[in-house]
Scaffold this motif. Structure first.
Motif, PDB file in Angstrom:
ATOM      1  N   LYS A 108      14.602  18.698   8.813  1.00  0.00           N
ATOM      2  CA  LYS A 108      15.986  19.006   9.638  1.00  0.00           C
ATOM      3  C   LYS A 108      15.615  19.455  11.160  1.00  0.00           C
ATOM      4  CE  LYS A 108      19.198  18.814   5.761  1.00  0.00           C
ATOM      5  NZ  LYS A 108      19.941  19.657   5.065  1.00  0.00           N
ATOM      6  N   LEU A 109      14.898  20.494  11.102  1.00  0.00           N
ATOM      7  CA  LEU A 109      14.718  21.205  12.371  1.00  0.00           C
ATOM      8  C   LEU A 109      14.041  19.899  13.223  1.00  0.00           C
ATOM      9  CD1 LEU A 109      15.066  23.585  14.072  1.00  0.00           C
ATOM     10  CD2 LEU A 109      12.672  24.218  13.061  1.00  0.00           C
ATOM     11  N   ASP A 110      13.103  19.178  12.931  1.00  0.00           N
ATOM     12  CA  ASP A 110      12.285  18.364  13.489  1.00  0.00           C
ATOM     13  C   ASP A 110      13.097  17.356  13.932  1.00  0.00           C
ATOM     14  OD1 ASP A 110      10.151  17.037  14.427  1.00  0.00           O
ATOM     15  OD2 ASP A 110       9.928  15.785  12.899  1.00  0.00           O
ATOM     16  N   LYS A 111      13.898  16.534  13.066  1.00  0.00           N
ATOM     17  CA  LYS A 111      14.938  15.756  13.611  1.00  0.00           C
ATOM     18  C   LYS A 111      15.834  16.228  14.831  1.00  0.00           C
ATOM     19  CE  LYS A 111      18.001  12.445  11.299  1.00  0.00           C
ATOM     20  NZ  LYS A 111      18.702  11.641  10.185  1.00  0.00           N
ATOM     21  N   LYS A 112      16.101  17.264  14.343  1.00  0.00           N
ATOM     22  CA  LYS A 112      17.509  17.917  15.597  1.00  0.00           C
ATOM     23  C   LYS A 112      16.637  17.955  16.832  1.00  0.00           C
ATOM     24  CE  LYS A 112      20.748  20.309  12.260  1.00  0.00           C
ATOM     25  NZ  LYS A 112      21.418  21.531  12.115  1.00  0.00           N
ATOM     26  N   LEU A 113      15.397  18.664  16.716  1.00  0.00           N
ATOM     27  CA  LEU A 113      14.732  18.752  18.173  1.00  0.00           C
ATOM     28  C   LEU A 113      14.552  17.333  18.780  1.00  0.00           C
ATOM     29  CD1 LEU A 113      12.215  21.679  17.258  1.00  0.00           C
ATOM     30  CD2 LEU A 113      14.112  21.827  18.778  1.00  0.00           C
ATOM     31  N   ARG A 114      14.121  16.488  17.849  1.00  0.00           N
ATOM     32  CA  ARG A 114      13.838  15.110  18.534  1.00  0.00           C
ATOM     33  C   ARG A 114      15.051  14.409  19.027  1.00  0.00           C
ATOM     34  NH1 ARG A 114       9.675  11.856  17.444  1.00  0.00           N
ATOM     35  NH2 ARG A 114       7.938  12.710  16.122  1.00  0.00           N
ATOM     36  N   LYS A 115      16.357  14.588  18.464  1.00  0.00           N
ATOM     37  CA  LYS A 115      17.489  14.177  18.712  1.00  0.00           C
ATOM     38  C   LYS A 115      17.896  14.758  20.317  1.00  0.00           C
ATOM     39  CE  LYS A 115      21.986  13.067  16.897  1.00  0.00           C
ATOM     40  NZ  LYS A 115      22.928  13.148  16.094  1.00  0.00           N
TER      41      LYS A 115
END
Length: 157
Positions: A108-115
């Motif tokens: 989730k953290l990775d997805k948020k950072l990518r977004k």
């Protein structure tokens, strides 16, 4: 397909009390909209999973000291402990934190950072586009002003 509990009218609730009691006997899901509970997702309009009783999410708060707050930040704009913007985060150790300290899953953290990185790139691209347009119009305006000045000079002569 059964109707969700959220959609029942008051008169229907009193008529179907037995089936409703069966649906809410051992709740595993709750409605994120109206906070009703049920033992199946299909019985709710916006289902969310209830936490298992007896287990609590770890409430970890990272320790903050005066030294860590007052420590100088790197000048380059990116923390050397963090991976570059395009790369994936594989574990909490990569960030320099113990894995148990992360309350949000790494995916989730990775997805948020990518977004967030994608939004930032789009905004920068849009800003560059507007700056180029502004420069183009400024040059065009200068050319027109020079032509106007020449016409005025010839008319006065």
């Amino acid at each position: 397909m059964t109707r969700s509990l959220c959609k029942y009218r008051r008169s229907e609730i009193s008529e179907k009390i037995a089936s409703i009691a069966e649906l809410v006997s051992a709740p595993q899901y709750f409605c994120r909209s109206c906070a009703r509970v049920a033992n199946g997702k299909s019985s709710l309009c916006k289902p969310g999973r209830l936490p298992v009783q007896g287990q609590r999410a770890p409430a970890t708060i990272p320790s903050v000291t005066v030294a860590s707050v007052m420590a100088p930040q790197p000048v380059s704009g990116q923390d050397p402990a963090l991976p570059p913007v395009g790369e994936r985060l594989d574990s909490g150790a990569m960030v320099g934190l113990p894995v148990g300290l992360l309350s949000v899953s790494v995916k989730k953290l990775d997805k948020k950072l990518r977004k967030l990185a994608k939004k930032k790139r789009k905004r920068l691209k849009k800003t560059d586009k507007y700056l180029k347009k502004a420069e183009k119009y400024r040059k065009k305006s200068e050319q027109i002003q020079r032509k106007f000045d020449k016409l005025i000079y010839k008319a006065s002569a």
